[in-house]
Scaffold this motif. Structure first.
Motif, short mmCIF file in Angstrom:
data_model
loop_
_atom_site.label_atom_id
_atom_site.label_comp_id
_atom_site.label_asym_id
_atom_site.label_seq_id
_atom_site.Cartn_x
_atom_site.Cartn_y
_atom_site.Cartn_z
N PRO A 45 18.98 68.78 63.04
CA PRO A 45 20.35 68.28 63.23
C PRO A 45 20.40 66.92 63.93
O PRO A 45 21.26 66.10 63.63
CB PRO A 45 21.01 69.36 64.09
N GLU A 46 19.45 66.67 64.83
CA GLU A 46 19.42 65.39 65.53
C GLU A 46 19.12 64.24 64.57
O GLU A 46 19.73 63.18 64.64
CB GLU A 46 18.37 65.41 66.66
N ARG A 47 18.16 64.45 63.68
CA ARG A 47 17.83 63.40 62.69
C ARG A 47 18.99 63.16 61.74
O ARG A 47 19.29 62.02 61.39
CB ARG A 47 16.59 63.79 61.90
N LEU A 48 19.63 64.24 61.32
CA LEU A 48 20.79 64.12 60.44
C LEU A 48 21.89 63.30 61.12
O LEU A 48 22.46 62.39 60.52
CB LEU A 48 21.32 65.50 60.06
N HIS A 49 22.14 63.59 62.38
CA HIS A 49 23.16 62.87 63.14
C HIS A 49 22.80 61.39 63.25
O HIS A 49 23.67 60.51 63.08
CB HIS A 49 23.29 63.50 64.54
#
Length: 70
Positions: A45-49
């Motif tokens: 989720p951090e990379r997506l954000h």
């Protein structure tokens, strides 16, 4: 810039992330649906954000149709 990713889909074959994000910037609400080419799949989720944040930052740097930059 405050935003939330409402939907996202990563296509492995084309290496594109298709996303929709909603948020607020300078008191104006927005919804953006777009796609961005990724070198690596955004597995967390951090990379997506971060991918969406970079894409939105790039989009908001462009001049508006009126020619003004906000």
């Amino acid at each position: 810039m405050q935003f939330k990713v409402t939907s996202a889909y990563y296509d492995e074959t084309s290496k594109y992330l298709l996303y929709t994000a909603t948020g607020e910037r300078n008191g104006a609400r927005y919804t953006v649906s777009s796609r961005v080419k990724c070198l690596k799949p955004p597995n967390t989720p951090e990379r997506l954000h971060m991918v969406v944040l970079l894409a939105l930052t790039d989009q908001f740097k462009r001049p508006s149709p009126s020619g003004r930059r906000e």
